[in-house]
Design a protein around this motif. Structure first.
Motif, short mmCIF file in Angstrom:
data_model
loop_
_atom_site.label_atom_id
_atom_site.label_comp_id
_atom_site.label_asym_id
_atom_site.label_seq_id
_atom_site.Cartn_x
_atom_site.Cartn_y
_atom_site.Cartn_z
N GLY A 1 0.81 -1.22 0.00
CA GLY A 1 0.00 0.00 0.00
C GLY A 1 0.84 1.26 0.00
O GLY A 1 0.57 2.21 -0.75
N LEU A 2 1.89 1.29 0.82
CA LEU A 2 2.74 2.48 0.89
C LEU A 2 3.53 2.68 -0.41
O LEU A 2 3.67 3.80 -0.90
CB LEU A 2 3.70 2.36 2.07
N GLY A 3 4.04 1.57 -0.97
CA GLY A 3 4.77 1.69 -2.23
C GLY A 3 3.86 2.12 -3.37
O GLY A 3 4.27 2.92 -4.23
N LEU A 4 2.63 1.62 -3.37
CA LEU A 4 1.68 1.99 -4.43
C LEU A 4 1.32 3.47 -4.35
O LEU A 4 1.29 4.18 -5.35
CB LEU A 4 0.43 1.12 -4.29
N ALA A 5 1.03 3.95 -3.13
CA ALA A 5 0.63 5.35 -2.96
C ALA A 5 1.78 6.32 -3.23
O ALA A 5 1.56 7.43 -3.70
CB ALA A 5 0.09 5.56 -1.55
N SER A 6 3.00 5.90 -2.91
CA SER A 6 4.14 6.78 -3.12
C SER A 6 4.59 6.83 -4.58
O SER A 6 5.32 7.75 -4.97
CB SER A 6 5.32 6.33 -2.25
N THR A 7 4.16 5.88 -5.39
CA THR A 7 4.58 5.83 -6.79
C THR A 7 3.57 6.49 -7.73
O THR A 7 3.95 7.14 -8.70
CB THR A 7 4.79 4.36 -7.23
N ILE A 8 2.28 6.34 -7.43
CA ILE A 8 1.25 6.90 -8.30
C ILE A 8 1.19 8.42 -8.12
O ILE A 8 1.12 8.90 -6.98
CB ILE A 8 -0.12 6.26 -8.01
N PRO A 9 1.20 9.17 -9.19
CA PRO A 9 1.14 10.64 -9.05
C PRO A 9 -0.17 11.10 -8.41
O PRO A 9 -1.25 10.60 -8.74
CB PRO A 9 1.23 11.12 -10.52
N GLY A 10 -0.05 12.04 -7.49
CA GLY A 10 -1.22 12.61 -6.85
C GLY A 10 -1.72 11.86 -5.64
O GLY A 10 -2.75 12.23 -5.06
N ARG A 11 -1.04 10.79 -5.22
CA ARG A 11 -1.48 10.01 -4.07
C ARG A 11 -0.55 10.29 -2.88
O ARG A 11 0.66 10.45 -3.05
CB ARG A 11 -1.48 8.51 -4.38
N SER A 12 -1.15 10.31 -1.70
CA SER A 12 -0.39 10.55 -0.47
C SER A 12 -0.16 9.23 0.25
O SER A 12 -1.12 8.49 0.51
CB SER A 12 -1.16 11.51 0.44
N PRO A 13 1.09 8.89 0.58
CA PRO A 13 1.33 7.63 1.32
C PRO A 13 0.62 7.60 2.66
O PRO A 13 0.18 6.54 3.11
CB PRO A 13 2.85 7.63 1.49
N LEU A 14 0.47 8.76 3.32
CA LEU A 14 -0.18 8.80 4.62
C LEU A 14 -1.70 8.63 4.50
O LEU A 14 -2.32 7.90 5.28
CB LEU A 14 0.15 10.11 5.32
N ILE A 15 -2.31 9.30 3.52
CA ILE A 15 -3.77 9.25 3.38
C ILE A 15 -4.22 8.04 2.58
O ILE A 15 -5.17 7.35 2.95
CB ILE A 15 -4.27 10.55 2.72
N ASP A 16 -3.54 7.76 1.46
CA ASP A 16 -3.96 6.69 0.57
C ASP A 16 -3.22 5.38 0.81
O ASP A 16 -3.73 4.31 0.47
CB ASP A 16 -3.74 7.12 -0.89
N GLY A 17 -1.99 5.45 1.33
CA GLY A 17 -1.20 4.23 1.49
C GLY A 17 -1.73 3.30 2.56
O GLY A 17 -1.76 2.08 2.38
N PHE A 18 -2.15 3.87 3.68
CA PHE A 18 -2.69 3.04 4.75
C PHE A 18 -4.17 2.73 4.48
O PHE A 18 -4.82 3.39 3.68
CB PHE A 18 -2.54 3.75 6.10
N GLY A 19 -4.66 1.75 5.16
CA GLY A 19 -6.05 1.34 4.96
C GLY A 19 -6.20 0.05 4.18
O GLY A 19 -7.29 -0.53 4.14
N LEU A 20 -5.11 -0.40 3.56
CA LEU A 20 -5.19 -1.64 2.78
C LEU A 20 -5.41 -2.85 3.68
O LEU A 20 -6.05 -3.82 3.28
CB LEU A 20 -3.90 -1.80 1.96
N ILE A 21 -4.89 -2.78 4.90
CA ILE A 21 -5.07 -3.89 5.84
C ILE A 21 -6.54 -4.01 6.26
O ILE A 21 -7.02 -5.11 6.56
CB ILE A 21 -4.15 -3.70 7.06
N ALA A 22 -7.26 -2.88 6.28
CA ALA A 22 -8.69 -2.94 6.62
C ALA A 22 -9.46 -3.78 5.62
O ALA A 22 -10.39 -4.51 5.98
CB ALA A 22 -9.26 -1.52 6.67
#
Length: 289
Positions: free
Chosen positions: A209-230
């Motif tokens: 999740g963190l790697g995906l959010a940090s690589t895609i333009p316009g995504r925030s690792p803090l806001i978008d990266g977490f939550g995948l475990i949910a």
């Protein structure tokens, strides 16, 4: 030498983390229950093995699983370059990340199958239910749910949708399923959703999740990266209860089919003409004919 120092530091932190658990057990065993600990030597050696194993596992997570998950996410989500102008594509469609969804589903399924906590719960469920719940079927159902959940969570990161839309919708489905699911399986389904997010699944899923959010333009690792475990906790609940409902529906259908066949056989027998019983006197039988 540096690796040994890191292991000793991790071992020290593990002892500090586990010490409160050991203290509570000893206090209740010696002061509340007031009975000595049986097989004290075996328990002591087992406790040492647990500490060493946890330290090695945590060190392995830090050195292998976390970097591996992050590396795979970055490689799968690396921006493509246009050969003519060598410009980075910033407007990427969600379908361009098909391999990310496939990898997310595959890593979710494989890590869940290997999850020690899920194996323990599945074995105990089979023992307690007397074989009514199959341990392998339960593990496969949970793994399918995790695979679907992580793939959907990866899609959410790619498109940038708010996470609460997915989670609220998912739990609405869970609440509805709970009313129609067999009572034997509903509590087990809720527990299955919790045990999946454990030692093997969490490091890779969090890194993905963190790697995906940090690589895609316009995504925030803090806001978008977490939550995948949910997603990995929610969708196993849906999958296990859905499997129980399908099994129950098939059993009812088979029961109805068996009853229908019995009725057809009874009707056929009632329509067949009854044969006249022959008397013991052959002369009388000839007269009757």
């Amino acid at each position: 030498m540096a690796l040994l120092l890191e292991f000793l530091t991790t071992l020290k932190n593990t002892v500090v983390d586990v010490l409160p658990i050991l203290s509570i057990i000893l206090v209740f065993q010696l002061l509340v229950i007031r009975k000595p600990i049986p097989h004290i030597k075996q328990v002591g050696f087992g406790f040492i093995y647990v500490l060493i194993g946890l330290a090695l596992f945590l060190l392995g997570l830090e050195k292998a699983l976390f970097p591996l998950g992050k590396m795979m996410a970055k490689q799968l989500t690396a921006p493509e370059f246009i050969h003519a102008g060598e410009q980075i594509l910033t407007n990427v469609h969600w379908s361009d990340y098909t391999w990310v969804y496939i990898f997310a589903a595959a890593i979710g399924f494989s890590t869940t199958i290997a999850e020690p906590s899920l194996i323990a719960v599945a074995i105990k469920a089979e023992e307690v239910s007397g074989g009514a719940i199959n341990a392998n079927n339960l593990r496969i159902s949970v793994a399918i749910g995790v695979a679907i959940g992580i793939a959907l969570g990866s899609y959410r990161i790619v498109v940038g949708h708010p996470i609460h839309y997915y989670i609220i919708s998912g739990y609405v489905v869970v609440v509805i399923q709970t009313f129609f699911c067999p009572k034997l399986v509903a509590p087990l389904a809720y527990d299955s959703g919790g045990v999946t997010t454990s030692t093997v699944t969490v490091p890779l899923v969090a890194a993905l999740g963190l790697g995906l959010a940090s690589t895609i333009p316009g995504r925030s690792p803090l806001i978008d990266g977490f939550g995948l475990i949910a997603f990995a906790s929610l969708f196993p609940i849906i999958a296990v209860m859905a499997y129980a409902q399908l099994t129950q529906a098939k059993a009812r259908q088979a029961e109805r089919y068996g009853e229908k066949r019995k009725r057809i056989k009874i009707n056929k027998r009632s329509l067949q003409p009854k044969k006249q019983e022959s008397s013991k006197n052959p002369i009388q039988d000839k007269k009757n004919r």
